[in-house]
Write an enzyme that holds these catalytic residues in place. Sequence first.
Site, mmCIF file in Angstrom:
data_model
loop_
_atom_site.group_PDB
_atom_site.id
_atom_site.type_symbol
_atom_site.label_atom_id
_atom_site.label_comp_id
_atom_site.label_asym_id
_atom_site.label_seq_id
_atom_site.Cartn_x
_atom_site.Cartn_y
_atom_site.Cartn_z
ATOM 1 N N SER A 135 41.587 34.692 -4.108
ATOM 2 C CA SER A 135 42.823 35.025 -3.420
ATOM 3 C C SER A 135 42.850 36.499 -3.047
ATOM 4 O O SER A 135 42.408 37.363 -3.814
ATOM 5 C CB SER A 135 44.030 34.704 -4.311
ATOM 6 O OG SER A 135 45.231 35.130 -3.729
ATOM 7 N N LYS A 141 42.117 35.933 -9.440
ATOM 8 C CA LYS A 141 42.156 34.469 -9.320
ATOM 9 C C LYS A 141 40.827 33.949 -8.783
ATOM 10 O O LYS A 141 40.290 34.478 -7.813
ATOM 11 C CB LYS A 141 43.294 34.039 -8.403
ATOM 12 C CG LYS A 141 43.521 32.536 -8.327
ATOM 13 C CD LYS A 141 44.766 32.229 -7.497
ATOM 14 C CE LYS A 141 45.094 30.740 -7.517
ATOM 15 N NZ LYS A 141 44.118 29.966 -6.734
#
Length: 294
Positions: A135, A141
């Site tokens: 992300s 992430k």
Amino acid sequence: MGRTQLEDAVPTTFGKEFHAYYRVLMRDHKRIEAASASLLEVPLGGTAIGTSICATQEYCDAVVPELRRLSGMPLTQAEDLSDAVQNTDCYVALSSAYKNLATDLIKITNDLRLLGSGPQAGLHELELPKVQAGSSIMPGKVNPVIPEVCAQAAFQVVGNDAAIALASSSGQLELNAFEPVMFDDLFEDASLLRGALLTLKKNCLDHLKVNEQRCAEMAAHSAGLATALSPTIGYRAAAKIAQEAVATGESIEVLLKEKINIPDSKIKELLNPQNLLQPANSSVKLETATMLKR
């Protein structure tokens, strides 16, 4: 911890889980081999509609053996040339075998994504390899992109199967004019599935790790362990223990010590991981009435 309908069930091992994946993939392989064998039967010599018009007997007798020699493939001439010219069920069978593999691949990759979810608010029993940043908005992430790309390849194969079924059923009378789309989709299926399986192995399975600590914690605190107690303390007593474990968050082992009059050695035997993965030993059964404190 094994799960049914996404709810805690009973303990299992990743060895058993992945062996089940192996077995279903081997069945898929056998289906594809069996379906592929039917493609070796060809209608050469049947000419336009299987009647062999304009073909000599010498040609009909010689064409398939010559093609077999040139190709090195064990080709045979179709027993019924009219049938082989107008019907395309062999392509439908191969497409179905590819679809079987695709649906199993979707199931396996979905399992990997679920078991690798987290790392803090998910199951996180498996650690999937970190392939790329997940992300631009959420720092750190990492997404399960390899199982995802494999699943998407499998989605396309399932869609191709629908197209092949329609094309096969749309042939009229003595000839099916829609073989080109069937051939195109079957070649795409083979390419997609080969690529998906190779990338899944190389970029995911070869680097997959089991989060042993997380697995042990989840198994120890799961009410599903109470299932193993039923042969010994009875279903009702086991259900009561399970319900209290869910309500309080306490482990099954602690609740057994508090609620049931069973020696520590017997509790360890009942909850021994090896004993939870095989048929119950009747020698450890005890009378429920003598064990209940209340």
